[in-house]
Design an enzyme around this catalytic site. Structure first.
Site, PDB file in Angstrom:
ATOM      1  N   LYS A 242       0.827  -1.207   0.000  1.00 16.21           N
ATOM      2  CA  LYS A 242       0.000   0.000   0.000  1.00 16.21           C
ATOM      3  C   LYS A 242       0.870   1.270   0.000  1.00 16.21           C
ATOM      4  CE  LYS A 242      -3.948  -2.301   2.195  1.00 16.21           C
ATOM      5  NZ  LYS A 242      -4.978  -2.198   3.271  1.00 16.21           N
TER       6      LYS A 242
ATOM      7  N   TYR B  75     -12.172  -1.994  -4.027  1.00 14.92           N
ATOM      8  CA  TYR B  75     -12.762  -2.173  -2.696  1.00 14.92           C
ATOM      9  C   TYR B  75     -14.287  -2.089  -2.718  1.00 14.92           C
ATOM     10  CZ  TYR B  75      -8.308  -2.236  -0.154  1.00 14.92           C
ATOM     11  OH  TYR B  75      -7.084  -2.588   0.360  1.00 14.92           O
TER      12      TYR B  75
ATOM     13  N   ASN C  32      -2.156  -0.094   6.904  1.00 12.12           N
ATOM     14  CA  ASN C  32      -1.630  -1.364   7.390  1.00 12.12           C
ATOM     15  C   ASN C  32      -0.716  -2.060   6.377  1.00 12.12           C
ATOM     16  OD1 ASN C  32      -3.578  -2.124   5.618  1.00 12.12           O
ATOM     17  ND2 ASN C  32      -4.871  -3.201   7.089  1.00 12.12           N
TER      18      ASN C  32
ATOM     19  N   HIS D 183      -2.140  -5.530   1.393  1.00 14.95           N
ATOM     20  CA  HIS D 183      -3.428  -6.195   1.149  1.00 14.95           C
ATOM     21  C   HIS D 183      -3.130  -7.622   0.711  1.00 14.95           C
ATOM     22  CE1 HIS D 183      -7.385  -7.105  -0.561  1.00 14.95           C
ATOM     23  NE2 HIS D 183      -6.702  -7.678  -1.530  1.00 14.95           N
TER      24      HIS D 183
ATOM     25  N   GLU E  41      -9.115 -10.539  -8.087  1.00 15.76           N
ATOM     26  CA  GLU E  41      -8.157  -9.469  -7.791  1.00 15.76           C
ATOM     27  C   GLU E  41      -6.903  -9.570  -8.664  1.00 15.76           C
ATOM     28  OE1 GLU E  41      -9.528  -8.724  -3.152  1.00 15.76           O
ATOM     29  OE2 GLU E  41      -7.524  -9.508  -3.541  1.00 15.76           O
TER      30      GLU E  41
HETATM   31  P1  GDP Z   1      -8.110  -7.017   5.336  1.00 18.06           P
HETATM   32  O1  GDP Z   1      -8.671  -8.178   4.553  1.00 18.06           O
HETATM   33  O2  GDP Z   1      -7.337  -7.460   6.551  1.00 18.06           O
HETATM   34  O3  GDP Z   1      -7.322  -6.049   4.476  1.00 18.06           O
HETATM   35  O4  GDP Z   1      -9.344  -6.206   5.954  1.00 18.06           O
HETATM   36  P2  GDP Z   1     -10.765  -5.750   5.333  1.00 18.06           P
HETATM   37  O5  GDP Z   1     -11.043  -6.423   4.035  1.00 18.06           O
HETATM   38  O6  GDP Z   1     -11.780  -5.880   6.435  1.00 18.06           O
HETATM   39  O7  GDP Z   1     -10.583  -4.176   5.094  1.00 18.06           O
HETATM   40  C1  GDP Z   1      -9.933  -3.693   3.932  1.00 18.06           C
HETATM   41  C2  GDP Z   1      -9.041  -2.545   4.318  1.00 18.06           C
HETATM   42  O8  GDP Z   1      -9.836  -1.471   4.804  1.00 18.06           O
HETATM   43  C3  GDP Z   1      -8.062  -2.834   5.461  1.00 18.06           C
HETATM   44  O9  GDP Z   1      -6.892  -3.506   5.054  1.00 18.06           O
HETATM   45  C4  GDP Z   1      -7.772  -1.434   5.964  1.00 18.06           C
HETATM   46  O10 GDP Z   1      -6.820  -0.751   5.131  1.00 18.06           O
HETATM   47  C5  GDP Z   1      -9.130  -0.748   5.819  1.00 18.06           C
HETATM   48  N1  GDP Z   1      -9.909  -0.834   7.061  1.00 18.06           N
HETATM   49  C6  GDP Z   1     -10.475  -1.952   7.613  1.00 18.06           C
HETATM   50  N2  GDP Z   1     -11.138  -1.658   8.747  1.00 18.06           N
HETATM   51  C7  GDP Z   1     -11.011  -0.306   8.920  1.00 18.06           C
HETATM   52  C8  GDP Z   1     -11.473   0.628   9.909  1.00 18.06           C
HETATM   53  O11 GDP Z   1     -12.164   0.257  10.871  1.00 18.06           O
HETATM   54  N3  GDP Z   1     -11.125   1.935   9.715  1.00 18.06           N
HETATM   55  C9  GDP Z   1     -10.381   2.357   8.654  1.00 18.06           C
HETATM   56  N4  GDP Z   1     -10.081   3.668   8.534  1.00 18.06           N
HETATM   57  N5  GDP Z   1      -9.913   1.510   7.707  1.00 18.06           N
HETATM   58  C10 GDP Z   1     -10.218   0.199   7.838  1.00 18.06           C
END
Ligand code: GDP
Length: 140
Positions: free
Chosen positions: A9, A49, A112, A115, A126
Site C-alpha cells: 500500500k 474495494y 496497514n 493487502h 483481484e
Molecule cells: P483485510 O482483509 O485485513 O485487508 O481487511 P478488510 O477487508 O476488512 O478491510 C480492507 C481494508 O480497509 C483494510 O486492510 C484497511 O486498510 C481498511 N480498514 C479496515 N477496517 C477499517 C477501519 O475500521 N477503519 C479504517 N479507517 N480503515 C479500515
C-alpha cells in the site's frame, strides 16, 4: 499450487519498504510470478474495494489507496492465499503478531502496509484486476 494477489500500500511504498516486504514474502515461501508499480485512480480504488462501499471507512480507504504509488504482486506457492494472510497478520497492526508484515510496517488499521486476497474467488478476481495472463511468469 495456488496464486494470490498482494498489494504493497502507499504507506509502505512511501517509506521505501518495498524490498523489505518482498523479502518477508519470499523468505516465507512465496514466489513472485507478477509485479508492477502503479498509482490507482479514484475509480480504480473504488472498484477494487467495491465490497466495502457501504462501510464507514470506504471513502477514507479509497483516498488513502490512491494517495501514492502501490505495488501489485502475484504470489504463488502451496496454500499461497492462507500463507500470505499468515505473513500479513490481522487487519489491525496493533493486534498483529511480531514479525508479520502489518506489525513490522503498518501504522494504523487503515495504513496497514499490505493487502492480501482472502479466498480463491477473490484471488482470481483481484489478480485479473491488475494483470493479464500474459503478464505473469515474466512472459510479457
Ligand atoms: P483485510 O482483509 O485485513 O485487508 O481487511 P478488510 O477487508 O476488512 O478491510 C480492507 C481494508 O480497509 C483494510 O486492510 C484497511 O486498510 C481498511 N480498514 C479496515 N477496517 C477499517 C477501519 O475500521 N477503519 C479504517 N479507517 N480503515 C479500515
Amino acid at each position: 499450487m495456488e496464486r494470490t494477489l498482494s498489494l504493497i500500500k502507499p504507506d509502505a511504498v512511501g517509506r521505501q519498504q518495498i524490498g523489505a516486504v518482498i523479502n518477508v514474502l519470499e523468505q516465507g515461501g512465496l514466489r513472485l510470478v507478477g509485479a508492477k508499480l502503479l498509482r490507482l485512480s479514484r475509480a480504480q480504488a473504488e472498484g477494487f474495494y467495491a465490497v466495502h462501499r457501504e462501510r464507514p471507512f470506504f471513502g477514507a480507504l479509497c483516498t488513502f489507496m490512491c494517495s501514492g504509488p502501490i505495488v501489485a504482486l502475484v504470489l504463488e506457492g502451496p496454500n499461497a492465499i492462507q500463507r500470505n494472510r499468515e505473513l500479513m497478520g490481522p487487519t489491525d497492526p496493533a493486534k498483529a503478531p511480531a514479525g508479520t508484515l502489518r506489525q513490522l510496517f503498518g501504522t494504523s488499521i487503515e495504513r496497514n502496509a499490505v493487502h492480501g486476497s482472502d479466498g480463491p474467488d477473490t484471488a482470481r478476481t483481484e489478480i485479473a484486476y491488475f494483470f493479464s495472463a500474459s503478464e505473469l511468469n515474466g512472459l510479457a
